[in-house]
Enzyme design. Structure first.
Site, PDB file in Angstrom:
ATOM      1  N   ASP B 394      27.022  39.359  38.834  1.00  0.00           N
ATOM      2  CA  ASP B 394      26.595  39.902  39.769  1.00  0.00           C
ATOM      3  C   ASP B 394      27.087  38.985  40.590  1.00  0.00           C
ATOM      4  OD1 ASP B 394      25.695  41.214  42.253  1.00  0.00           O
ATOM      5  OD2 ASP B 394      24.479  42.371  41.232  1.00  0.00           O
ATOM      6  N   HIS B 395      28.503  39.286  41.176  1.00  0.00           N
ATOM      7  CA  HIS B 395      29.017  38.076  42.569  1.00  0.00           C
ATOM      8  C   HIS B 395      28.491  38.374  43.502  1.00  0.00           C
ATOM      9  CE1 HIS B 395      31.647  35.228  44.166  1.00  0.00           C
ATOM     10  NE2 HIS B 395      32.788  35.948  43.934  1.00  0.00           N
ATOM     11  N   ARG B 396      27.238  39.604  43.698  1.00  0.00           N
ATOM     12  CA  ARG B 396      26.865  39.430  45.347  1.00  0.00           C
ATOM     13  C   ARG B 396      25.285  37.937  45.734  1.00  0.00           C
ATOM     14  NH1 ARG B 396      24.271  45.660  45.016  1.00  0.00           N
ATOM     15  NH2 ARG B 396      23.756  44.344  42.536  1.00  0.00           N
TER      16      ARG B 396
END
Lengths: 315, 424
Positions: B394-396
């Site tokens: 998850d790039h967040r």
């Protein structure tokens, strides 16, 4: 104990087949209940169950199973035990049986009856006002009563650590001036000894005892409950390794008093008895309006209207 | 005569239930208390056992359909001469007020039916084994005391199926399997033409995937490692004489490697809460979801508290969860609480994939198929077994540097799995 568990499994199936109502399986409580019953004297002592115990109370008479079956099919006579059987009806309202037990014990001393009363309840009930009021009164009166708390770690889905901040439930006895005993409820011999000692003390005028029997509920709270939603699988697995029946069986096998064949025979006999009890229960006549019969000596006007409407087949 | 079994109120005040799965079909012979059907109510999923022994005449509803309490669930010919049973005394909870039949036809007591005469002698554990193995105890000759059927008798018994007559029906046995190595059922990809409501497991998968796909900005990093030592390690470990050794698979080895890397990088074990995101949650425990294909769809049982499990325990836990998943025996607790998922998509032969992160998690590890492929070693191209691995993140929560570092940590342990034994 084996008989109780076998019959509990059959009752579970009967419930799933729609043939009996909601009930609470005994799984995990067998040693606590059966060993207590064996430490007591069925001709002088009283047992006030909660709702999980009846299948392991056969020492108090074969009528207990019969009554339990009637109760489970919704027959009002299931709560009416014959006078010779010193077992009170099941109690679904939490903890209300505890003041009854103290009153019964006090009454026995007033009437010079030799005997004690033993009342079963759980960790959840130990938080109820009825428990605290009854325990306090029992201490003051030195009533010959054994308060037997089967701490199975779960009040339906509430775990013990959300039930109490106290280290143990047995500690509560101090506040009421009685001995508090904490035992391994999966050890039938430990249960027997603790109840035997408490009984002797009560008979000798020493008053009440609070026994906390630590067990683990191995099944669902009731047939309407899904414990897989909240009981951690690893906890249950660990508890199963401490199964009260297997522990006693291991011990008895070592003594040469128990083997697989005996167990199969006990299970078969238990199954036959529970089947026969069920057949007898459903053969009992049950009036459609029997539900109204034991509320008041004379129906109130509203109940009379309801009874009439029921008999007319109206909604 | 037909015994009519109506859907009972098995909770307290239920109205209806969904038929999840039938364990029997028309014509099957059933014994009393044998599981007939799994139903799902708003409280729980429950198995309903047969009230009588007999032959199944009809089923009241198809899988996926809803039945109301009191409707006919199943009809069973119980061989009795008199008409039915189906309405004995009404169960207390069902409250059949106003039903003219109820309560008027109690079965007489003293009938011949009893556990000892109706059933062959066998301990409950033996009965369970027989049920799981599809063996009808009535066809087994007991060699135990007084003709009692032992577990060995069941194991030695041929799979039943009498030459004529209806086939006894039982639940499928659970088989220990390597995750994913089991051939999928022949129903894969099969569905009649028409419109099918999205419900049951498929519906749950659909909702989760939409949430994951729309809420989580995915990045994937891929690598392919030389698996020579891994393959050798696995062979040697499996030959060890100790519990769990036989269950050690590349998946189990990767699970231990992942747990080790998650301990070093707790952020990868975390997730972003809310949409588009309110908080980063870092769990105290490492709970590994293991994606397993079953005949009924994809399920992800969870190895709880996997952070410090040794390889053998991990292997045993994964094997038993996957077996339970295939047998349909997982509990809700088995499926809850994953903090990180591993998918062994390579068991079906794939090399690279872009697995989707389950909602409530921050990353997923995918394993491709181990196969012999060309590898450059000191200027030469050699044929070596290689294992493709993929990390989805998850790039967040996870930037490229952390994703690469984490993947590298897992890959290093898979290249030299002895690390996992030296320091679990």
């Amino acid at each position: 104990m084996v008989e109780a568990r076998t019959q509990a499994a059959r009752l579970w199936n009967l419930q799933r087949q729609g043939q009996v109502g909601t009930l609470a399986p005994i799984d995990g409580h067998e040693a606590v209940v059966a060993a207590t019953a064996h430490a007591l004297d069925p001709t002088h002592d009283w047992i006030l169950p909660q709702y999980r115990e009846p299948l392991a109370l056969q020492r108090f008479g074969p009528e207990v199973l019969e009554q339990y079956m009637l109760y489970n099919i919704g027959h009002p006579d299931g709560s009416r035990f014959p006078p010779s059987v010193r077992v009170a009806p099941l109690q679904i309202s939490l903890a209300t049986q505890i003041p009854h037990a103290v009153g019964l014990a006090w009454g026995m001393t007033l009437q010079d009856e030799p005997g004690v009363t033993t009342v079963f309840f759980g960790d959840g009930s130990s938080s109820e006002g009825d428990f605290h009021e009854a325990a306090n009164l029992a201490g003051v009166l030195k009533a010959p009563v054994i308060l037997l708390c089967a701490n199975n770690q779960w009040a339906i889905s509430t775990p013990l650590h959300q039930q109490t901040a106290a280290e143990t439930l047995a500690d509560r006895a101090v506040g009421y001036g009685m001995p508090g005993v904490r035992i391994d409820g999966n050890d039938a011999a430990a249960v027997f000894d603790a109840v035997d000692e408490a009984r002797q003390r009560a008979l000798d005028g020493g008053g009440p005892t609070l026994i906390e029997a630590v067990v683990y509920r191995l099944g669902a709270h009731t047939t309407a409950d899904d414990p897989t939603r909240y009981v951690p699988a690893e906890d249950l697995e660990a508890a199963r390794r401490d199964d009260p029946i297997e522990r006693l069986a291991d011990h008895l096998v070592g003594l040469g008093l128990w083997d697989d064949e005996t167990r199969s025979a006990v299970e078969a006999e238990a199954m036959t008895r529970v089947d026969e009890a069920f057949e007898r229960a459903i053969a009992q006549p049950l009036a459609t309006d029997a539900i109204f019969d034991h509320c008041f000596a004379t129906d109130t006007p509203r109940m009379a209207r309801q009874r009439a409407a029921l008999l007319d087949g109206a909604p | 005569m037909a015994h009519v079994f109506r859907l009972p109120d098995i909770g307290e005040g239920l109205d209806e239930a969904e038929i999840v799965e039938w364990f029997v079909a028309i014509g099957d012979v059933v014994v009393r208390d044998q599981a007939l059907v799994e139903v799902l109510t708003d409280k729980a999923s429950s198995e309903l056992p047969s009230p009588v022994a007999g032959t199944v005449l009809s089923l009241g509803a198809a899988e996926g359909a809803h039945l109301r309490v009191g409707e006919v669930l199943i009809e069973i010919d119980d061989g009795s001469e008199t008409a039915n049973a189906g309405v004995r005394r009404p169960p207390p909870a069902a409250g059949s007020v106003g039903d003219p039949v109820s309560g008027s036809t109690p079965r007489p007591s003293g009938t011949q039916r009893s556990a000892t005469t109706a059933r062959p002698k066998a301990a409950p554990a033996t009965r369970r084994l027989a049920l799981q193995s599809g063996i009808d105890l009535n066809t087994v000759t007991g060699t135990g005391p007084a003709g009692r059927i032992t577990a060995d008798d069941v194991r030695n018994a041929e799979t039943p199926v009498p030459a004529s007559g209806p086939k006894p029906s039982t639940r499928l046995a659970s088989r220990p399997v390597d995750a994913g190595s089991q051939p999928l059922s022949s129903t894969l990809g099969q569905m009649p033409s028409g419109r099918h409501p999205l419900r049951g497991l498929r519906g749950v998968v659909a909702r989760n995937m939409v949430q994951a796909w729309t809420e989580i900005p995915h990045i994937h990093t891929m690598d392919e490692l030389d698996a020579s030592l891994l393959v050798d390690f696995r062979i040697r470990v499996r030959s060890m004489d100790r519990p769990g050794a036989a269950q050690v698979t590349p998946l189990a080895i990767a699970a231990v490697a992942a747990a080790r890397a998650l301990r070093r990088f707790p952020v990868v074990n975390g997730h972003v809460e809310g949409h588009p995101g309110d908080a980063i949650v870092i769990p105290e425990e490492i709970n590994l979801g293991i994606a397993a294909a079953t005949g009924r769809g994809l399920v992800v049982p969870v190895v709880h508290n996997a952070g410090t499990l040794d390889l053998f325990t991990m292997a045993e836990r994964i094997a038993s969860l996957v077996a339970a998943a295939r047998a349909g025996d997982l509990t809700t607790a088995d499926l809850a609480g994953a903090t990180f998922t591993i998918t062994n998509y390579g068991s079906l032969g794939g090399r690279f994939a872009t697995p989707i992160i389950p909602p409530g998690q921050g990353a997923i590890l995918g394993l491709g198929a181990i196969a012999e492929r060309p590898v450059a070693v000191e200027g030469e191209v050699l044929a070596r077994p290689t294992l493709p691995v993929v990390l989805g993140a998850d790039h967040r929560l996870i930037d490229g540097d952390l994703a690469e570092t984490f993947r590298r940590a897992v890959v290093d342990d898979l290249i030299e799995p002895l690390h996992l034994l030296i320091e679990a």
